[in-house]
Design a protein around this motif. Sequence first.
Motif, PDB file in Angstrom:
ATOM      1  N   SER A   1      -9.739   2.713  -1.523  1.00  0.00           N
ATOM      2  CA  SER A   1     -10.751   1.882  -2.205  1.00  0.00           C
ATOM      3  C   SER A   1     -10.102   0.584  -2.707  1.00  0.00           C
ATOM      4  O   SER A   1     -10.788  -0.434  -2.863  1.00  0.00           O
ATOM      5  CB  SER A   1     -11.425   2.651  -3.345  1.00  0.00           C
ATOM      6  OG  SER A   1     -10.533   2.811  -4.420  1.00  0.00           O
ATOM      7  N   CYS A   2      -8.790   0.610  -2.933  1.00  0.00           N
ATOM      8  CA  CYS A   2      -8.088  -0.613  -3.352  1.00  0.00           C
ATOM      9  C   CYS A   2      -8.055  -1.624  -2.205  1.00  0.00           C
ATOM     10  O   CYS A   2      -8.210  -2.838  -2.416  1.00  0.00           O
ATOM     11  CB  CYS A   2      -6.665  -0.273  -3.782  1.00  0.00           C
ATOM     12  SG  CYS A   2      -6.581   0.923  -5.133  1.00  0.00           S
ATOM     13  N   VAL A   3      -7.859  -1.126  -0.989  1.00  0.00           N
ATOM     14  CA  VAL A   3      -7.851  -2.004   0.186  1.00  0.00           C
ATOM     15  C   VAL A   3      -9.257  -2.580   0.406  1.00  0.00           C
ATOM     16  O   VAL A   3      -9.425  -3.774   0.668  1.00  0.00           O
ATOM     17  CB  VAL A   3      -7.384  -1.228   1.437  1.00  0.00           C
ATOM     18  CG1 VAL A   3      -7.461  -2.094   2.685  1.00  0.00           C
ATOM     19  CG2 VAL A   3      -5.964  -0.697   1.241  1.00  0.00           C
TER      20      VAL A   3
ATOM     21  N   CYS B   1       0.822  -1.217   0.000  1.00  0.00           N
ATOM     22  CA  CYS B   1       0.000   0.000   0.000  1.00  0.00           C
ATOM     23  C   CYS B   1       0.855   1.267   0.000  1.00  0.00           C
ATOM     24  O   CYS B   1       0.516   2.234   0.686  1.00  0.00           O
ATOM     25  CB  CYS B   1      -0.911   0.012   1.224  1.00  0.00           C
ATOM     26  SG  CYS B   1      -2.025  -1.401   1.315  1.00  0.00           S
ATOM     27  N   GLY B   2       1.951   1.294  -0.727  1.00  0.00           N
ATOM     28  CA  GLY B   2       2.793   2.490  -0.815  1.00  0.00           C
ATOM     29  C   GLY B   2       1.944   3.741  -0.954  1.00  0.00           C
ATOM     30  O   GLY B   2       1.075   3.804  -1.821  1.00  0.00           O
ATOM     31  N   ALA B   3       2.183   4.718  -0.067  1.00  0.00           N
ATOM     32  CA  ALA B   3       1.330   5.904  -0.010  1.00  0.00           C
ATOM     33  C   ALA B   3       1.928   7.067  -0.800  1.00  0.00           C
ATOM     34  O   ALA B   3       1.438   8.197  -0.720  1.00  0.00           O
ATOM     35  CB  ALA B   3       1.084   6.309   1.441  1.00  0.00           C
ATOM     36  N   ASP B   4       2.971   6.779  -1.594  1.00  0.00           N
ATOM     37  CA  ASP B   4       3.524   7.825  -2.462  1.00  0.00           C
ATOM     38  C   ASP B   4       2.714   7.980  -3.745  1.00  0.00           C
ATOM     39  O   ASP B   4       3.033   8.813  -4.594  1.00  0.00           O
ATOM     40  CB  ASP B   4       5.012   7.560  -2.763  1.00  0.00           C
ATOM     41  CG  ASP B   4       5.292   6.137  -3.188  1.00  0.00           C
ATOM     42  OD1 ASP B   4       4.343   5.359  -3.387  1.00  0.00           O
ATOM     43  OD2 ASP B   4       6.485   5.782  -3.337  1.00  0.00           O
ATOM     44  N   SER B   5       1.646   7.184  -3.882  1.00  0.00           N
ATOM     45  CA  SER B   5       0.723   7.375  -5.010  1.00  0.00           C
ATOM     46  C   SER B   5      -0.356   8.407  -4.671  1.00  0.00           C
ATOM     47  O   SER B   5      -1.210   8.707  -5.506  1.00  0.00           O
ATOM     48  CB  SER B   5       0.108   6.030  -5.417  1.00  0.00           C
ATOM     49  OG  SER B   5      -0.278   5.273  -4.296  1.00  0.00           O
ATOM     50  N   LEU B   6      -0.300   8.967  -3.449  1.00  0.00           N
ATOM     51  CA  LEU B   6      -1.257  10.013  -3.072  1.00  0.00           C
ATOM     52  C   LEU B   6      -0.857  11.360  -3.666  1.00  0.00           C
ATOM     53  O   LEU B   6       0.329  11.623  -3.892  1.00  0.00           O
ATOM     54  CB  LEU B   6      -1.294  10.161  -1.551  1.00  0.00           C
ATOM     55  CG  LEU B   6      -1.900   9.021  -0.746  1.00  0.00           C
ATOM     56  CD1 LEU B   6      -1.606   9.227   0.744  1.00  0.00           C
ATOM     57  CD2 LEU B   6      -3.407   8.921  -0.967  1.00  0.00           C
TER      58      LEU B   6
END
Length: 393
Positions: free
Chosen positions: A294-296, A272-277
């Motif tokens: 929403s992916c989770v 769930c890398g959060a650098d896609s935010l």
Amino acid sequence: EHGITRPKGYNVSFHYNPDMEKHHFGMTHPMKPWRLTLTKSLVSAYGMNFAMDNYTARAATYEELTSYHASDYVDHLATVAPQPQPLDVENPNPDLKFNLGGSDCPLFEGLYNYCSLSGGASLDAARKLCSNQSDIAIAWGGGLHHAKKAEASGFCYINDIVLGILQLLRIHARVLYIDIDVHHGDGVEEAFFSTDRVMTVSFHKYDPLNFFPGTGALEDNGPKSEHNPGAHHAINVPLNDGINDEQYKWLFETIIQRVVDKFRPGAIALQCGADSLAGDRLGKFNLLVQGHSSCVEFCKKLGLPLILFGGGGYTPKNVARAWAYETAIAIGHQDDIPSQIPIHTPWRDRFKIDSLLPTIQQILGEPRQNRNTQKKLTEIVQHVTEQLRFVGA
Ligand code: ZLM
Ligand code: CA
Ligand code: ZN
């Protein structure tokens, strides 16, 4: 009164070691282990710990680390001296053995401990799924997807994901790996390039000359050598800057549903890398907490044993928001937690944006121009669908 209770009928475990945050890559290095503290503080302030089994993760053993990594590499990690900070002017380009000691993967104090703790949390999480003690296991300190068998890469030294998946393969015939970090999950893809028991799917920004690591083209689906069972078992979703929630959610759900239908995994590992935010210091996408999480939610609804890993994420207050909200999804409380961040949250001031009352989903992001056309996204889905004709019985 938080009102958070245990989810009925399933079990969630949370694997974390506060010692991870004590490690520093260097003052201006983008990777801040401290974001894990911020995440944990939000999770606790909401009372989410009452709905999960909380474990203080242990350090992975040498034997566990070498279940994937080369022993000479692990030996070196364990014994190499930390480099002076700031970098020695007499010796500006030191020991690049195993790609260690450059600016991406510096040698810092306690490096081996940091790596073992990240690995230990992911191994513990995987084992809880294997023993059926957890249905969803969370290891936000893991997700270090670039590490290779005998090489550090892109802020990653030990590939805790590979270690975790190797555990899952003891129980499950097939494991699906999904990676929503903005970077290509090259290390995990490479580790399972020659097996049809792991399918890897990475969504990432792809711009080979300008964006790390430069791999993960749509056409790269695993080496198509003659007797390679792993051919067609790597799926890559190359994207351009500025993708939004609506497009990402559509791509994710369309692709993952088709993959699950054909591949029929026994368990799912989700990075769930959060650098896609939006607003990430390194990433270039426009995702909000809603789109990312929403992916989770989609993976949870598939009803398979699920492990959630962290990964990238370079704007700590955004990382903490996303991973805390995704923890709420795991325990099934996303719709009944108050949107306003609890007043007693340690470091609550860090979450304030323009003096507004801070909320869990709101993130700070410069809107970036969206360079993804529907035509391109449709082509991606078409290519993936064609690859999947080679998969499954
Ligand atoms: N230079 N300092 C994502 C891993 C991304 C390679 C270009 C280093 C940086 C970056 C390091 C303080 C995950 C590359 C970059 C400058 C060669 C990358 C130290 C800033 C700094 O200020 C910095 C001196 C540093 C590193 C930026 N590095 C940005 N992007 C990538 C690696 C990891 O999120 O996927 C999972 C955890 N490296 O682009 C260079 C080619 C080194
Ligand atoms: Ca990715
Ligand atoms: Zn990343």
